[in-house]
Each structure stands twice: as C-alpha cells, then as structure tokens.
Design a protein around this motif. Structure first.
Motif, mmCIF file in Angstrom:
data_model
loop_
_atom_site.group_PDB
_atom_site.id
_atom_site.type_symbol
_atom_site.label_atom_id
_atom_site.label_comp_id
_atom_site.label_asym_id
_atom_site.label_seq_id
_atom_site.Cartn_x
_atom_site.Cartn_y
_atom_site.Cartn_z
ATOM 1 N N LEU A 336 4.763 3.102 -8.556
ATOM 2 C CA LEU A 336 6.093 2.880 -7.630
ATOM 3 C C LEU A 336 6.948 4.173 -7.909
ATOM 4 O O LEU A 336 7.716 4.472 -6.984
ATOM 5 C CB LEU A 336 6.868 1.663 -8.264
ATOM 6 N N ARG A 337 7.038 4.660 -9.114
ATOM 7 C CA ARG A 337 7.785 5.730 -9.487
ATOM 8 C C ARG A 337 7.210 7.091 -8.618
ATOM 9 O O ARG A 337 8.208 8.096 -8.198
ATOM 10 C CB ARG A 337 7.985 6.068 -10.829
ATOM 11 N N THR A 338 6.054 7.237 -8.443
ATOM 12 C CA THR A 338 5.259 8.607 -8.225
ATOM 13 C C THR A 338 4.789 8.641 -6.785
ATOM 14 O O THR A 338 4.476 9.618 -6.284
ATOM 15 C CB THR A 338 4.534 9.083 -9.149
ATOM 16 N N THR A 339 4.446 7.448 -6.210
ATOM 17 C CA THR A 339 3.608 7.207 -5.117
ATOM 18 C C THR A 339 4.755 7.730 -3.910
ATOM 19 O O THR A 339 5.281 6.707 -3.387
ATOM 20 C CB THR A 339 2.794 6.226 -4.715
ATOM 21 N N PRO A 340 4.382 8.752 -2.970
ATOM 22 C CA PRO A 340 5.265 8.665 -1.766
ATOM 23 C C PRO A 340 5.310 7.704 -0.802
ATOM 24 O O PRO A 340 4.176 7.260 -0.633
ATOM 25 C CB PRO A 340 4.802 10.003 -1.353
ATOM 26 N N GLY A 341 6.489 7.186 -0.322
ATOM 27 C CA GLY A 341 6.500 5.891 0.460
ATOM 28 C C GLY A 341 6.276 4.801 0.032
ATOM 29 O O GLY A 341 6.354 3.647 0.895
ATOM 30 N N LEU A 342 5.724 4.422 -1.073
ATOM 31 C CA LEU A 342 5.336 3.284 -1.739
ATOM 32 C C LEU A 342 6.609 2.102 -1.540
ATOM 33 O O LEU A 342 6.498 0.871 -1.317
ATOM 34 C CB LEU A 342 4.608 3.275 -3.295
ATOM 35 N N MET A 343 7.608 2.903 -2.256
ATOM 36 C CA MET A 343 8.980 1.980 -2.259
ATOM 37 C C MET A 343 9.230 1.301 -1.100
ATOM 38 O O MET A 343 9.547 0.348 -0.706
ATOM 39 C CB MET A 343 10.114 2.758 -3.204
ATOM 40 N N ALA A 344 9.358 2.385 -0.044
ATOM 41 C CA ALA A 344 9.733 2.030 1.275
ATOM 42 C C ALA A 344 8.915 1.048 2.075
ATOM 43 O O ALA A 344 9.434 0.169 2.578
ATOM 44 C CB ALA A 344 9.787 3.385 2.137
ATOM 45 N N THR A 345 7.636 1.040 1.775
ATOM 46 C CA THR A 345 6.603 -0.001 2.368
ATOM 47 C C THR A 345 6.754 -1.120 1.525
ATOM 48 O O THR A 345 6.880 -2.090 2.388
ATOM 49 C CB THR A 345 5.232 0.607 1.982
ATOM 50 N N LEU A 346 7.184 -1.243 0.548
ATOM 51 C CA LEU A 346 7.484 -2.703 -0.409
ATOM 52 C C LEU A 346 8.818 -3.059 0.243
ATOM 53 O O LEU A 346 8.917 -4.329 0.413
ATOM 54 C CB LEU A 346 7.599 -2.693 -1.724
ATOM 55 N N GLN A 347 9.870 -2.107 0.328
ATOM 56 C CA GLN A 347 11.148 -2.605 0.875
ATOM 57 C C GLN A 347 10.981 -3.374 2.455
ATOM 58 O O GLN A 347 11.386 -4.417 2.791
ATOM 59 C CB GLN A 347 12.058 -1.831 1.150
ATOM 60 N N GLN A 348 10.258 -2.672 3.210
ATOM 61 C CA GLN A 348 9.899 -3.235 4.801
ATOM 62 C C GLN A 348 9.126 -4.360 4.857
ATOM 63 O O GLN A 348 9.513 -5.314 5.416
ATOM 64 C CB GLN A 348 9.094 -2.134 5.104
#
Length: 384
Positions: A336-348
């Motif tokens: 979650l901290r280092t993978t680009p775009g993972l946080m945004a994908t989970l938010q969506q």
C-alpha cells in the motif's frame, strides 16, 4: 449514485434493542438510523434500556427508554429479566397501534419479552453477529435463538454467510423464512462524503481501528503483529474502558497507539479523512461490517481479515490480509505504501462498493416485508 428514494412507510413497528442507550456498536447505529429521528425511515415505537450506572444520555426523537434492571444471559435470573421486560412493554405499548414486530437479534431478553407482550402480531427477526456468537457460548441463548427462529414469520440476514452460520445453530429452521436484506449506511454519506485531506507523508501509513475491542474483533492479534511492522502508526477509536483494558498489551508489545475516544458518527467520518487505511482484523465473523462501508464511502481504503461476512461485503474492493501473520501484514501494508496507484485503485473500488448499500434500500426492503406480513394477517383474520 442515483437520487435518494424515500422508502414507502410500512406498518408501525414495535422494536426493542436490549442494550442501554449510549452503548457502542454497529447494531446500535443501524437501529438508531432506521427507527429514530424526526422522520424515521421505518415508523416505529422503538425502545432501549435506560442506563443504570450514570445519568440518562440524550436520546433521539422516537426512542423510549425502559427502566428495567437485571440484564443477564442465563439461569433463573434471565427468565425473571424477560418477565420484567414484558411487564414494562405491556405498560408502554398500545397493541392496536402496532402492525408488526421487528425483533432485534434472535437472542437476548428483548426478543422473547416483545413476543410475549405482543403475541398476536407478525414477527420479523433481524440477525446480527452477536446473536450467533452468544448462542454458541450460552445454552440459554441458543434456546432463545431456536425458539425465535421457529416462531418468526421472517428471518432477515444481511449476508449469506450469516444465513449459513444460523443454519448450523438451528438446523431445523424453515428455509423459506430466511430473507437476505443487506444492512446499509446513511444515504447522505454516499451522496455527500467528507472531503479527504491529502497525505502529508508517504513514509508511514496512518492506520485506524474503529469499533469495540472485544475478543472477536481481533485487536489483540493486530497489536501483536504490528509490533513487528515498521512505518505504520495506529489510531484507535473505541470505548474508553476497553481501550484502558488494552493498554497493558500495547505497552508490553511496544506499540504506540493514539487514542481518539469513542467517536460520534460525524467525528468518525472526519477521522476517516485523516487516515490512510482502516484495519478490520476480526477473527470469527462480521454480520456486515458497516464501519468498513462507511470508511469506503469516505474514500478510506480497508485492509481486512477475510472472515465470513466481510469477505462477502468487501471482496476485492478492500485488501484482504492475514493479521495473524506479521510478515504477511507487513508485506501488504508495504504494498500500500510503495505500489504506485494501489491506494487510488482501492479508494475508487471502495466508493463503488459502498454505493451498493444505501440505508434507504434496507428500510425499503424491511418496510415492504412488513406490509406483506401485516396484509397476510389481515386476510387470515377475515377468512377465519
């Protein structure tokens, strides 16, 4: 999301949650959301217990408090408690005004008391997680569960996982009675979520745990695993007495946790915007996981233990992990901290998932069921 549709009112319900007003928990919030307020989603004569240890808290419109001491779970005292609840309800409720009973929980004292006070009314039993957990560990509550399941006209479960667990406890249950109605979260949270604050730093994840700190919630496991995880900061929103009871474990494991208090809903939603992840380490089952859905509606990703209930409610919209395995937890939080775009994908994905569960849909389904049952009772009386 489509515009909110106001549920068509059903018959006036009598409903009783066997907890003191001000008690914590998702079942309490759902109860208050559905049945109380100036314009409740489900018209009801709603009851909770008056607290005995401190002053009476402010209560929402439409909620009455019963002053009945002696709440318990087993033995002769439980029978006496149910009888006292029935007497209080008989005094407080006009049967001619009530069209249907909404039995909160299949267990505990309020359910048999309400049935005995109003024996001729149709009954909708709503299943919550604590019903099943207490029935497993208390023979008297298992008896209440089975009797309630036998005599209810309909048994409402929020997930298929809850239905499967119920069948194990009550194998003779009439399958035709079981109806799945997912619990919901306030529509205005879906249509007007609080604005999220930008992340200040990517070096640490700000983790939030929100809920009771009882054994089945898995917080002890979370703390023990976090002791071996770096770059994670934990905040806890929970009842004060339960947090203080957890303090020795936090100290022993060397985990620093910021205590936020037991937050009211608007405060909790604001806390969602100030963290990066909601953690749900439940060990056994969750009826629905309403706090996870509220977090998703607020744009907060959810990391969860894939127990029955949560697995069905969240699926791929959250990040499933193993809180009992510190290495697995560290790996997934690191992603979650280092993978680009993972946080945004989970938010969506989380926001999209939350929109599937508006509270108005829950109220509409329960009201429609109540109308059908009340109509069937009227037809039966006329034909007789």
């Amino acid at each position: 999301m489509s515009p909110v549709v106001r549920p068509v009112p059903g018959p006036l319900a009598a409903t009783f949650l066997d907890l003191p007003a001000g008690s914590p928990g998702g079942s309490v919030e759902l109860f208050l959301d559905l049945y109380t307020g100036d314009n409740p989603l489900i018209p009801a004569h709603a009851f909770m217990l008056a607290p005995t240890s401190h002053g009476v808290p402010s209560v929402p419109p439409g909620l009455d408090l019963l002053h009945v001491p002696g709440k318990c779970l087993a033995g002769p005292a439980f029978g006496q408690y149910v009888a006292a609840l029935r007497r209080a309800l008989t005094t407080a409720v006009d049967p001619s005004r009530i069209g249907v009973l909404h039995l909160q929980h299949l267990t505990f004292g309020a359910t048999p008391a309400l049935v005995r006070a109003l024996p001729a009314h149709p009954r909708i039993a709503l299943v919550h997680g604590t019903d099943l957990l207490f029935a497993e560990s208390h023979p008297d509550q298992l008896h209440v569960l089975r009797e309630t399941a036998r005599t209810a006209n309909a048994i409402v479960v929020p997930t298929t996982a809850m239905a499967a667990h119920l069948r194990k406890l009550a194998p003779l249950i009439d399958e035709r009675k079981i109806i799945r109605v997912p619990w919901g979260i306030p529509d205005h949270l879906l249509t007007d979520p609080p604005p999220r604050r930008p992340r200040i730093t990517t070096n640490h994840l700000r983790l939030l745990y929100a809920g009771r700190l009882t054994t089945e919630k898995g917080v002890e496991t979370l703390i023990k695993s976090l002791a071996r995880v770096s770059r994670a900061e934990l905040s806890i929103a929970a009842p004060r007495s339960q947090f203080h009871a957890m303090a020795p474990l936090l100290q022993r494991m060397g985990v620093r946790a910021r205590y936020l208090g037991w937050l009211r809903r608007p405060q909790l939603w604001k806390a969602f915007t100030e963290h990066d992840v909601l953690v749900m380490p439940s060990t056994t089952l969750e009826a629905m996981g309403l706090v996870a859905l509220e977090a998703q509606a607020s744009g907060l990703p959810v990391v969860y233990q894939p127990v029955p209930g949560l697995r069905e409610t969240l699926g791929a919209s959250g990040l499933a992990t193993d809180f009992t395995n510190s290495a697995a937890l560290a790996r997934d939080l690191g992603r979650l901290r280092t993978t680009p775009g993972l946080m945004a994908t989970l938010q969506q994905a989380g926001r999209a998932n939350a929109t599937r569960y508006p509270l108005s849909a829950t109220a509409q389904a329960l009201s429609s069921l109540g109308r059908r049952l009340a109509s069937a009772v009227r037809v039966g009386k006329h034909s007789a």
